[in-house]
Motif scaffolding. Sequence first.
Motif, PDB file in Angstrom:
ATOM      1  N   ARG A  35       0.825  -1.211   0.000  1.00 44.52           N
ATOM      2  CA  ARG A  35       0.000   0.000   0.000  1.00 44.52           C
ATOM      3  C   ARG A  35       0.855   1.256   0.000  1.00 44.52           C
ATOM      4  N   ALA A  44       4.045   3.803  -1.473  1.00 44.39           N
ATOM      5  CA  ALA A  44       4.414   4.353  -2.770  1.00 44.39           C
ATOM      6  C   ALA A  44       5.200   3.326  -3.571  1.00 44.39           C
ATOM      7  N   ASP A  45       4.934   3.264  -4.835  1.00 43.16           N
ATOM      8  CA  ASP A  45       5.593   2.376  -5.780  1.00 43.16           C
ATOM      9  C   ASP A  45       5.182   0.921  -5.603  1.00 43.16           C
ATOM     10  N   GLN A  46       4.241   0.652  -4.701  1.00 42.71           N
ATOM     11  CA  GLN A  46       3.728  -0.708  -4.542  1.00 42.71           C
ATOM     12  C   GLN A  46       2.232  -0.750  -4.806  1.00 42.71           C
ATOM     13  N   GLU A  47       1.695   0.347  -5.276  1.00 44.16           N
ATOM     14  CA  GLU A  47       0.250   0.497  -5.272  1.00 44.16           C
ATOM     15  C   GLU A  47      -0.412   0.071  -6.575  1.00 44.16           C
ATOM     16  N   THR A  48       0.357  -0.258  -7.585  1.00 50.05           N
ATOM     17  CA  THR A  48      -0.263  -0.657  -8.848  1.00 50.05           C
ATOM     18  C   THR A  48      -1.107  -1.885  -8.628  1.00 50.05           C
ATOM     19  N   GLN A  49      -2.361  -1.816  -9.047  1.00 52.87           N
ATOM     20  CA  GLN A  49      -3.285  -2.920  -8.853  1.00 52.87           C
ATOM     21  C   GLN A  49      -3.435  -3.731 -10.140  1.00 52.87           C
ATOM     22  N   TYR A  50      -3.499  -5.045  -9.949  1.00 50.85           N
ATOM     23  CA  TYR A  50      -3.668  -5.969 -11.060  1.00 50.85           C
ATOM     24  C   TYR A  50      -4.988  -6.701 -10.860  1.00 50.85           C
TER      25      TYR A  50
END
Lengths: 113, 115
Positions: free
Chosen positions: B97, B99-105
Amino acid sequence: AQTVTQSQPEMSVQEAETVTLSCTYDTSENNYYLFWYKQPPSRQMILVIRQEAYKQQNATENRFSVNFQKAAKSFSLKISDSQLGDTAMYFCAFVSGTYKYIFGTGTRLKVLA
Amino acid sequence: DAMVIQNPRYQVTQFGKPVTLSCSQTLNHNVMYWYQQKSSQAPKLLFHYYDKDFNNEADTPDNFQSRRPNTSFCFLDIRSPGLGDAAMYLCATSRGRLADQETQYFGPGTRLLVL
């Protein structure tokens, strides 16, 4: 409150031509991420492109590129050489400091043969 | 290929009959999300798990529950489906959650029909 606005509910483009989808957002944050997702009819939502707000360089992925204007809070998606497979709903999304995406209402793009 | 899988793709249930939708992921992501998406609308977040920590959205009806027995699996339970719950349900994952880990798939979704 943070908001994302996609002002074009529907668009169409001829195959092989270029189209630009608009997205504007409102935030007081300085660090955030912006995304374009593509959702073809009855198919999976997939990530098209991602932009970090601290990067001035516009993101590109093959035929897809963005025009990121931080001061204007604008994040448009350009699709070059449009293909029939680009027909889909396109969602712009914003996230800042939390897990929660703020989605726009979507733009339905139809590519015409 | 690493991916997010949802089963079933289509689910038909009767008004008031409990239903469970499942999601699994091979990405080894810490966060799993459930969204409800109605026709031609943006997805609406129902809740998410950060590891085993459950986080409910304030406007998610009590009728919707979730379980995450392990990192790979997450379930959406609808205790008493109403006609208004007919929608596409999307599962998504992200590495974290921060920064830089928030891209959702996203997974392919389960379309729920309530009769």
